[in-house]
Design an enzyme around this catalytic site. Structure first.
Site, short mmCIF file in Angstrom:
data_model
loop_
_atom_site.label_atom_id
_atom_site.label_comp_id
_atom_site.label_asym_id
_atom_site.label_seq_id
_atom_site.Cartn_x
_atom_site.Cartn_y
_atom_site.Cartn_z
N THR A 253 -0.69 7.64 -1.27
CA THR A 253 -1.95 7.58 -2.02
C THR A 253 -2.89 6.51 -1.48
OG1 THR A 253 -1.05 5.93 -3.53
CG2 THR A 253 -0.73 8.25 -4.13
N ASP B 224 -0.63 -10.72 13.47
CA ASP B 224 -0.14 -10.57 12.09
C ASP B 224 0.20 -11.96 11.55
OD1 ASP B 224 1.47 -8.18 10.26
OD2 ASP B 224 1.89 -10.31 9.92
N ARG C 194 0.85 -1.19 0.00
CA ARG C 194 0.00 0.00 0.00
C ARG C 194 0.89 1.25 0.00
NH1 ARG C 194 -5.41 1.27 1.29
NH2 ARG C 194 -5.64 -0.90 0.76
N ASP D 290 3.83 -12.45 10.23
CA ASP D 290 4.82 -12.51 11.32
C ASP D 290 4.74 -13.84 12.05
OD1 ASP D 290 5.98 -10.07 10.90
OD2 ASP D 290 4.72 -9.01 12.35
N1 URA Z 1 -3.36 -8.87 8.49
C1 URA Z 1 -2.98 -9.69 9.50
O1 URA Z 1 -2.01 -10.42 9.36
N2 URA Z 1 -3.69 -9.67 10.65
C2 URA Z 1 -4.76 -8.90 10.83
O2 URA Z 1 -5.39 -8.94 11.88
C3 URA Z 1 -5.15 -8.06 9.76
C4 URA Z 1 -4.43 -8.07 8.61
#
Ligand code: URA
Length: 210
Positions: free
Chosen positions: A109, A201, A105, A204
């Site tokens: 913009t 995430d 992203r 991660d």
């Molecule tokens: N991407 C992720 O890895 N976790 C989220 O909660 C939202 C987007």
């Protein structure tokens, strides 16, 4: 039930997903679990694929046996977390063709910019399963599916682990023709666009980068 959305609420999927949500689940376990859930999701997402019948010979007699019809499936991993689901899908559909799409992203913009794309040929004749574990705002997933359509894909299903209601609504608006398959619909997004209660995430947690 949300429009165009199928929740795969098989108890094995739900159990494994709960383990993945736990903050103390190790990278090793998380990676193993997402692969296992990927296989289970693949089983459900492909359960209505058409078959044709061909005569074969068993050791005992001839029979008309069912085989998958049409071109090989195309799996598309939306980088990077899509790779976690991809492994489980490839375990179940080892002859599938595989594409990758990477988007980021633009901070100014807020437009999704493509930094990588490699797709198999004849994507217009294949069922395309787009894989991204987290449907949060839906912006990057929808942008990835737009790229697939621009490259000729006509028959697309989107597969995730968790979806936020906001993401489903946005995705449905942009791609009303694409069914979303998810293991759960969570409550909402937080101010940083993370899914609540979620699992953190996904990238991660799969790759151990945090
Ligand atoms: N991407 C992720 O890895 N976790 C989220 O909660 C939202 C987007």
């Amino acid at each position: 039930m949300q429009k165009n959305t199928t929740v795969i609420d098989h108890p094995l999927v739900q159990h494994k997903l709960s383990l993945m949500r736990k903050k103390d689940t190790s990278t090793q376990s998380f990676r193993k679990l997402i692969r296992e859930v990927g296989t289970l999701l693949a089983y459900e997402v492909t359960k209505d694929l058409p078959v044709f019948y061909q005569e074969i010979e068993t050791p005992l007699m001839k029979m008309d046996a069912p085989f998958l019809e049409g071109k090989k499936l195309c799996l598309v991993s939306i980088l990077r977390a899509g790779n976690g689901l991809l492994e489980g899908f490839m375990d179940l559909v080892p002859s599938a063709r595989v594409g990758h799409i990477g988007l980021y992203r633009d901070p100014k913009t807020l437009v999704a910019v493509e930094y990588y794309m490699k797709l198999p040929e004849l994507i217009n004749q294949r069922l395309v399963l787009a894989l991204d574990p987290m449907l949060a705002t839906g912006h990057s997933s929808a942008a990835a599916v737009t790229r697939l359509k621009e490259n000729g894909a006509k028959n697309i299903r989107f597969v995730c682990l968790l979806a936020a209601p906001e993401g489903i609504e946005y995705f449905n608006k942009i791609h009303p023709d694409v069914i979303i398959y998810t293991a759960a619909i969570d409550k909402e997004l937080n101010d940083h666009a993370y899914i609540l209660p979620g699992l953190g995430d996904a990238g991660d947690r799969i790759f151990g980068t945090k």
